[in-house]
Design an enzyme around this catalytic site. Structure first.
Site, PDB file in Angstrom:
ATOM      1  N   HIS A 153     -13.958-105.407  70.088  1.00 59.95           N
ATOM      2  CA  HIS A 153     -14.919-106.318  70.717  1.00 59.95           C
ATOM      3  C   HIS A 153     -15.592-105.696  71.943  1.00 59.95           C
ATOM      4  O   HIS A 153     -16.106-106.403  72.805  1.00 59.95           O
ATOM      5  CB  HIS A 153     -14.269-107.664  71.077  1.00 59.95           C
ATOM      6  N   CYS A 196     -10.862-105.457  62.375  1.00 59.37           N
ATOM      7  CA  CYS A 196     -11.898-106.397  62.839  1.00 59.37           C
ATOM      8  C   CYS A 196     -13.061-106.319  61.857  1.00 59.37           C
ATOM      9  O   CYS A 196     -13.257-105.296  61.193  1.00 59.37           O
ATOM     10  CB  CYS A 196     -12.349-105.999  64.246  1.00 59.37           C
ATOM     11  N   TYR A 219     -20.357-108.901  71.309  1.00 63.36           N
ATOM     12  CA  TYR A 219     -19.512-109.226  72.460  1.00 63.36           C
ATOM     13  C   TYR A 219     -19.979-108.560  73.751  1.00 63.36           C
ATOM     14  O   TYR A 219     -19.579-108.961  74.838  1.00 63.36           O
ATOM     15  CB  TYR A 219     -18.056-108.850  72.169  1.00 63.36           C
ATOM     16  N   ARG A 256      -7.720-122.791  72.039  1.00 65.49           N
ATOM     17  CA  ARG A 256      -8.979-122.042  72.130  1.00 65.49           C
ATOM     18  C   ARG A 256     -10.008-122.816  72.937  1.00 65.49           C
ATOM     19  O   ARG A 256     -10.754-122.230  73.731  1.00 65.49           O
ATOM     20  CB  ARG A 256      -9.515-121.758  70.720  1.00 65.49           C
TER      21      ARG A 256
END
Length: 421
Positions: free
Chosen positions: A194, A164, A244, A90
């Site tokens: 997102h 989510c 996002y 990540r």
């Protein structure tokens, strides 16, 4: 009822355990199996999980194992919460795109594609192993990028729904601001994972009064601060975009911001080290306050609601999930995966009708869906050219020079996870 959590050694897991314990009447789990190859983390997380169950009087049994096949055998549902490559991968996703002046983020842009490339083959292998041992099990995917991963699962014929916590986070936030219970708040939540907007906030159900204008007028500053966007954006749009969307609406400003501080992955890695030390304390029998900063707020409530509806033990009849479009957004293919309100029961998720969308939102949704098509193709079949095309199609990249450079960087940083490279 037996549930398995693949990635059960995650520092997220005590949030999930806390929800399972508190909401045991909704989801009566008899056996919960935490599956993870990292035996050291699994021991710490499993120990805390058992103490949380014991403190809250949950009668269920918690089992930990590194044997995937044994862990998922006879499970009624399998929840996936993996991070292939861990926080180290990540950290790369969040840094090397910045070298090209593009967003470094784990679920969108070049970093999001890298995560999809690493993740999709692993998730499909897990799902096939679940199907071999128990073809009737539901797969609940919380693994990012949720939209792409869920589409891979559905295309392969698995009984899968993506989940989510963005929508439930908005629901709880708006309920507090309105001084009502969360169950009274219905969101007109539309988009892709997102990449969503709250087009309405209704009291009492899908046909209730839309109080979004009131929320924006009375609490616009607080809402904008949570989104880390200027209030002018929400006032001008009259809707609430997900956090996002700041990567799209303020791309260059966010790139500059990200270049001046440690990556989120670095912050999370430090936090995880501290959390794991806490989890090892035999006196700890509840999720620590620090876990709230790790992310995933209300994840457990959303997971319990979805699992209980799929397994017929209760749950809300309408929930925000990731599932096939099936004509809901007419400008997308039926097999695109969208994130909207849906009716959920033992047969799966059926999206509710969505009013015609403003081209401002529909255009971006269509663009990102086209990228996700190419991203999934690259994840399934590999090849430099497929990676390049996916990057070129992404609206946060979209330039030949950037796509060329990012393709080389993605492959170089992920070679150990790409069988074809």
């Amino acid at each position: 009822m037996k549930l398995a959590v693949v990635g059960g050694g995650s520092t997220y897991t005590p949030e999930l355990i806390d929800g399972f314990a508190r909401l045991r009447d909704t989801l009566p789990i008899e056996e919960l199996v935490l599956v993870d190859p990292a035996a050291d983390r699994l021991e710490l997380v499993g120990g805390l999980a058992r103490r949380i169950f014991a403190k809250q009087g949950h009668p269920g049994r918690i089992v930990t194992t590194s044997d995937l096949d044994a862990g998922v055998a006879d499970a009624d549902a399998v929840l996936l919460q993996l991070r292939v490559g861990g926080q180290a991968a990540r950290n790369k996703d969040e840094t090397w795109p910045l070298e090209c002046g593009c967003i470094g983020q784990e679920t969108t842009g070049a970093g999001g594609l890298a995560k999809a490339m690493r993740t999709v083959p692993v998730v499909l292998d897990i799902a096939e192993r679940v199907r071999r041992t128990n073809p009737d099990a539901w797969i609940i995917d919380f693994t990012n990028p949720v939209g792409i991963v869920t589409r891979a699962l559905l295309q392969a014929g698995h009984k899968a729904v993506g989940l989510c916590n963005v929508a439930i986070g908005f629901q709880r936030k708006f309920a507090r601001l309105l001084d009502v219970t969360p169950a009274e708040v219905h969101l007109d939540h539309v988009g892709l994972n997102h990449l969503t907007w709250e087009l309405g906030v209704r009291l009492g159900g899908p046909d209730g009064e839309n109080v979004l204008p009131k929320l924006l007028a009375e609490h616009g500053d607080a809402i904008a601060d949570d989104l880390r966007m200027p209030r002018a954006i929400t006032d001008r749009l009259g809707v609430v975009p997900s956090y996002y969307l700041r990567y799209f609406y303020a791309h260059d400003a966010v790139v500059r911001e990200l270049g001046t501080k440690p990556s989120r992955a670095a912050e999370v890695a430090a936090m995880e080290k501290e959390l794991l030390a806490m989890y090892g304390d035999p006196a700890l029998d509840e999720k620590p306050a620090l876990l709230a900063k790790r992310g995933g707020a209300f994840y457990s409530e959303a997971a319990v609601d979805l699992a209980s509806s799929l397994l017929g033990s209760g749950g809300s009849p309408v929930q925000v999930v990731n599932t096939y479009n099936r004509g809901t957004l007419p400008f997308l293919p039926d097999d695109a995966v969208i994130e909207v309100q849906a009716r959920v029961d033992g047969t799966g998720a059926t999206p509710l009708a969505v009013p015609g969308l403003d081209p401002l939102y529909a255009g971006l949704i269509a663009n990102v869906t086209a990228y996700e098509d190419l991203a999934l193709e690259a994840a399934l079949r590999g090849g430099r050219d497929r990676v390049f095309k996916a990057l070129l199609a992404h609206p946060l990249i979209g330039q030949f020079e950037y796509a060329e450079a990012l393709t080389d960087k993605l492959i170089a940083h992920n070679r150990e996870h790409l069988a074809w490279a």
